[in-house]
Design a protein around this motif. Sequence first.
Motif, PDB file in Angstrom:
ATOM      1  N   THR A 249       2.641  15.576  13.213  1.00 28.29           N
ATOM      2  CA  THR A 249       2.633  16.445  14.390  1.00 28.29           C
ATOM      3  C   THR A 249       2.527  15.694  15.717  1.00 28.29           C
ATOM      4  OG1 THR A 249       0.230  16.680  14.192  1.00 28.29           O
ATOM      5  CG2 THR A 249       1.595  18.353  13.102  1.00 28.29           C
ATOM      6  N   LYS A 250       2.157  14.413  15.672  1.00 34.84           N
ATOM      7  CA  LYS A 250       1.974  13.643  16.902  1.00 34.84           C
ATOM      8  C   LYS A 250       2.602  12.265  16.768  1.00 34.84           C
ATOM      9  CE  LYS A 250      -2.314  15.905  18.423  1.00 34.84           C
ATOM     10  NZ  LYS A 250      -2.167  17.042  17.513  1.00 34.84           N
ATOM     11  N   ARG A 251       3.109  11.732  17.884  1.00 35.67           N
ATOM     12  CA  ARG A 251       3.783  10.437  17.841  1.00 35.67           C
ATOM     13  C   ARG A 251       2.853   9.327  17.350  1.00 35.67           C
ATOM     14  NH1 ARG A 251       8.477   7.301  19.101  1.00 35.67           N
ATOM     15  NH2 ARG A 251       7.777   5.230  18.472  1.00 35.67           N
ATOM     16  N   GLU A 252       1.588   9.356  17.737  1.00 39.53           N
ATOM     17  CA  GLU A 252       0.687   8.286  17.337  1.00 39.53           C
ATOM     18  C   GLU A 252       0.511   8.206  15.828  1.00 39.53           C
ATOM     19  OE1 GLU A 252      -2.136  11.444  19.296  1.00 39.53           O
ATOM     20  OE2 GLU A 252      -0.071  10.705  19.574  1.00 39.53           O
ATOM     21  N   TYR A 253       0.777   9.314  15.111  1.00 38.57           N
ATOM     22  CA  TYR A 253       0.668   9.281  13.652  1.00 38.57           C
ATOM     23  C   TYR A 253       1.843   8.506  13.046  1.00 38.57           C
ATOM     24  CZ  TYR A 253      -2.796  12.978  14.401  1.00 38.57           C
ATOM     25  OH  TYR A 253      -3.897  13.705  14.819  1.00 38.57           O
ATOM     26  N   PHE A 254       3.035   8.608  13.656  1.00 38.00           N
ATOM     27  CA  PHE A 254       4.156   7.769  13.241  1.00 38.00           C
ATOM     28  C   PHE A 254       3.811   6.298  13.448  1.00 38.00           C
ATOM     29  CE2 PHE A 254       6.972  11.554  14.132  1.00 38.00           C
ATOM     30  CZ  PHE A 254       7.472  11.683  12.851  1.00 38.00           C
ATOM     31  N   ASP A 255       3.337   5.978  14.655  1.00 37.68           N
ATOM     32  CA  ASP A 255       3.041   4.591  15.008  1.00 37.68           C
ATOM     33  C   ASP A 255       1.936   4.012  14.140  1.00 37.68           C
ATOM     34  OD1 ASP A 255       4.983   4.631  17.012  1.00 37.68           O
ATOM     35  OD2 ASP A 255       3.553   5.312  18.535  1.00 37.68           O
ATOM     36  N   GLU A 256       1.001   4.849  13.720  1.00 39.84           N
ATOM     37  CA  GLU A 256      -0.088   4.389  12.877  1.00 39.84           C
ATOM     38  C   GLU A 256       0.433   3.838  11.554  1.00 39.84           C
ATOM     39  OE1 GLU A 256      -4.306   6.148  11.037  1.00 39.84           O
ATOM     40  OE2 GLU A 256      -2.805   7.504  11.880  1.00 39.84           O
ATOM     41  N   ILE A 257       1.471   4.462  11.022  1.00 38.79           N
ATOM     42  CA  ILE A 257       2.082   3.985   9.776  1.00 38.79           C
ATOM     43  C   ILE A 257       2.767   2.642  10.005  1.00 38.79           C
ATOM     44  CG2 ILE A 257       3.808   4.463   8.000  1.00 38.79           C
ATOM     45  CD1 ILE A 257       3.342   7.472   8.647  1.00 38.79           C
ATOM     46  N   ASN A 258       3.603   2.565  11.023  1.00 36.94           N
ATOM     47  CA  ASN A 258       4.338   1.336  11.299  1.00 36.94           C
ATOM     48  C   ASN A 258       3.411   0.171  11.629  1.00 36.94           C
ATOM     49  OD1 ASN A 258       6.787  -0.294  12.083  1.00 36.94           O
ATOM     50  ND2 ASN A 258       5.735  -0.192  14.061  1.00 36.94           N
TER      51      ASN A 258
ATOM     52  N   ILE B 276       0.840  -1.194   0.000  1.00 32.95           N
ATOM     53  CA  ILE B 276       0.000   0.000   0.000  1.00 32.95           C
ATOM     54  C   ILE B 276       0.876   1.244   0.000  1.00 32.95           C
ATOM     55  CG2 ILE B 276      -0.194   0.250   2.525  1.00 32.95           C
ATOM     56  CD1 ILE B 276      -3.237   0.885   1.954  1.00 32.95           C
ATOM     57  N   ASP B 277       0.406   2.270  -0.703  1.00 29.33           N
ATOM     58  CA  ASP B 277       1.052   3.583  -0.686  1.00 29.33           C
ATOM     59  C   ASP B 277       0.302   4.425   0.339  1.00 29.33           C
ATOM     60  OD1 ASP B 277       2.335   5.946  -1.144  1.00 29.33           O
ATOM     61  OD2 ASP B 277       1.679   6.179  -3.220  1.00 29.33           O
ATOM     62  N   TRP B 278       0.915   4.592   1.509  1.00 29.69           N
ATOM     63  CA  TRP B 278       0.266   5.269   2.631  1.00 29.69           C
ATOM     64  C   TRP B 278       0.354   6.784   2.439  1.00 29.69           C
ATOM     65  CZ3 TRP B 278      -2.316   3.308   6.908  1.00 29.69           C
ATOM     66  CH2 TRP B 278      -2.625   4.237   7.913  1.00 29.69           C
ATOM     67  N   ALA B 279      -0.782   7.457   2.546  1.00 30.11           N
ATOM     68  CA  ALA B 279      -0.848   8.909   2.362  1.00 30.11           C
ATOM     69  C   ALA B 279      -0.302   9.284   0.991  1.00 30.11           C
ATOM     70  CB  ALA B 279      -0.098   9.639   3.473  1.00 30.11           C
TER      71      ALA B 279
ATOM     72  N   MET C 224      16.096   8.484  13.527  1.00 32.38           N
ATOM     73  CA  MET C 224      15.616   7.397  12.688  1.00 32.38           C
ATOM     74  C   MET C 224      16.115   6.046  13.199  1.00 32.38           C
ATOM     75  SD  MET C 224      13.566   8.565  10.434  1.00 32.38           S
ATOM     76  CE  MET C 224      13.438   7.010   9.581  1.00 32.38           C
ATOM     77  N   GLU C 225      17.333   6.011  13.685  1.00 30.21           N
ATOM     78  CA  GLU C 225      17.866   4.784  14.266  1.00 30.21           C
ATOM     79  C   GLU C 225      17.036   4.347  15.476  1.00 30.21           C
ATOM     80  OE1 GLU C 225      22.332   3.264  15.177  1.00 30.21           O
ATOM     81  OE2 GLU C 225      21.713   5.063  16.272  1.00 30.21           O
ATOM     82  N   LEU C 226      16.642   5.312  16.301  1.00 28.29           N
ATOM     83  CA  LEU C 226      15.814   5.009  17.469  1.00 28.29           C
ATOM     84  C   LEU C 226      14.434   4.514  17.057  1.00 28.29           C
ATOM     85  CD1 LEU C 226      16.711   7.985  19.848  1.00 28.29           C
ATOM     86  CD2 LEU C 226      17.258   5.579  20.185  1.00 28.29           C
ATOM     87  N   LEU C 227      13.840   5.141  16.054  1.00 30.59           N
ATOM     88  CA  LEU C 227      12.544   4.686  15.560  1.00 30.59           C
ATOM     89  C   LEU C 227      12.626   3.250  15.064  1.00 30.59           C
ATOM     90  CD1 LEU C 227      10.711   7.484  13.517  1.00 30.59           C
ATOM     91  CD2 LEU C 227       9.912   6.297  15.559  1.00 30.59           C
ATOM     92  N   MET C 228      13.682   2.936  14.310  1.00 28.79           N
ATOM     93  CA  MET C 228      13.865   1.574  13.816  1.00 28.79           C
ATOM     94  C   MET C 228      13.928   0.581  14.967  1.00 28.79           C
ATOM     95  SD  MET C 228      16.484   1.585  10.572  1.00 28.79           S
ATOM     96  CE  MET C 228      16.433  -0.217  10.565  1.00 28.79           C
ATOM     97  N   TYR C 229      14.693   0.920  15.987  1.00 27.55           N
ATOM     98  CA  TYR C 229      14.839   0.039  17.155  1.00 27.55           C
ATOM     99  C   TYR C 229      13.501  -0.124  17.878  1.00 27.55           C
ATOM    100  CZ  TYR C 229      16.290  -1.611  21.760  1.00 27.55           C
ATOM    101  OH  TYR C 229      16.399  -2.320  22.926  1.00 27.55           O
ATOM    102  N   GLN C 230      12.797   0.969  18.076  1.00 29.21           N
ATOM    103  CA  GLN C 230      11.514   0.911  18.781  1.00 29.21           C
ATOM    104  C   GLN C 230      10.490   0.074  18.017  1.00 29.21           C
ATOM    105  OE1 GLN C 230      10.503   5.057  19.148  1.00 29.21           O
ATOM    106  NE2 GLN C 230      12.236   5.512  20.491  1.00 29.21           N
ATOM    107  N   TRP C 231      10.546   0.127  16.702  1.00 32.06           N
ATOM    108  CA  TRP C 231       9.554  -0.562  15.878  1.00 32.06           C
ATOM    109  C   TRP C 231       9.970  -1.980  15.490  1.00 32.06           C
ATOM    110  CZ3 TRP C 231       8.491   4.078  12.092  1.00 32.06           C
ATOM    111  CH2 TRP C 231       7.610   4.980  12.710  1.00 32.06           C
ATOM    112  N   GLY C 232      11.192  -2.380  15.809  1.00 35.57           N
ATOM    113  CA  GLY C 232      11.614  -3.738  15.519  1.00 35.57           C
ATOM    114  C   GLY C 232      12.183  -3.970  14.131  1.00 35.57           C
ATOM    115  N   TYR C 233      12.809  -2.948  13.542  1.00 35.01           N
ATOM    116  CA  TYR C 233      13.488  -3.125  12.264  1.00 35.01           C
ATOM    117  C   TYR C 233      14.949  -3.477  12.510  1.00 35.01           C
ATOM    118  CZ  TYR C 233       9.403  -1.017  10.059  1.00 35.01           C
ATOM    119  OH  TYR C 233       8.120  -0.751   9.633  1.00 35.01           O
ATOM    120  N   ALA C 234      15.496  -4.331  11.639  1.00 32.75           N
ATOM    121  CA  ALA C 234      16.863  -4.817  11.846  1.00 32.75           C
ATOM    122  C   ALA C 234      17.879  -4.135  10.944  1.00 32.75           C
ATOM    123  CB  ALA C 234      16.920  -6.329  11.621  1.00 32.75           C
TER     124      ALA C 234
END
Length: 276
Positions: free
Chosen positions: A167-176, A100-103, A217-227
């Motif tokens: 503008t909000k953290r939950e919008y990042f998480d919604e994508i992941n 899917i192409d999100w947004a 971005m490195e922190l986001l990857m770690y938080q979301w479980g990307y290797a």
Amino acid sequence: MKCLICSENSHFFFNKRFDPPYDEYLGVVEYYKCQQCGFVFSKTHAELDQNSWEKINYLFHTYCEDQKNIKATNQPPYLEQAMLLNVLVKNGLVSVEKAIDWAGGHGTLSKCLTKYFGIKIPVFEKYMQASNVGSELTFGSSVQYIQQSELSAYETVINSAVFEHITKREYFDEINDRVADDGCLILHTVVCENIPQDPNWFYLLPVHCAFHTNRSMELLMYQWGYASSIYCPSAKSWVLLKQKNKRISEDEVKAVNMEFQFNYLYHKNGFMDYWK
């Protein structure tokens, strides 16, 4: 204020006033910087009411869609992004059977993929749809839009020029949350080693309010479980791979580069910090 990425304290960095008509809605924009990961965000945008935010986006994107303004705006490299996805698919590195192409806005990338590469990917878009402005805007093909109720987990989630608008953290998480456990997230945004303390920086636009560093971005990857991740300079896009995704190795990336006889792709465990 707390950082959207690492929740550490953020402090005032600089401010900026945009030209009319945006100053009517934004006033003086205050940007804050996280002392831990360097992520910079607009406190002003974060506190903006929804009606004003939608009005700013409407004004800006209406301007961008005007043909006479194409050279004056910095649009994503849609053709190069489509080529990247095609290369990954042809080499069996990424699957688009469920993607899917999100947004995806008016579906420009989706249309390009369909017409020139025979890859059909639906679009999820909350605010802009081609049907609102005419489905024949570009490439002469319609776009398949997915509604909120139809969303599921996807092997590949494409996210072009969106991370800088959040503008909000939950919008990042919604994508992941839409990326399957063995899937990948393909994203296009500007990532710097350090965000310049400069109100005239080219990436400061009325609709841009989140600015990412290699560390954030490195922190986001770690938080979301990307290797691991891949970067393609021509497409200005990253491919982030989940922990369970074992389909891409360093040797496979080297094989693609050997075939093209130049470094088309760059691979790294963790975030590929190409722009240091």
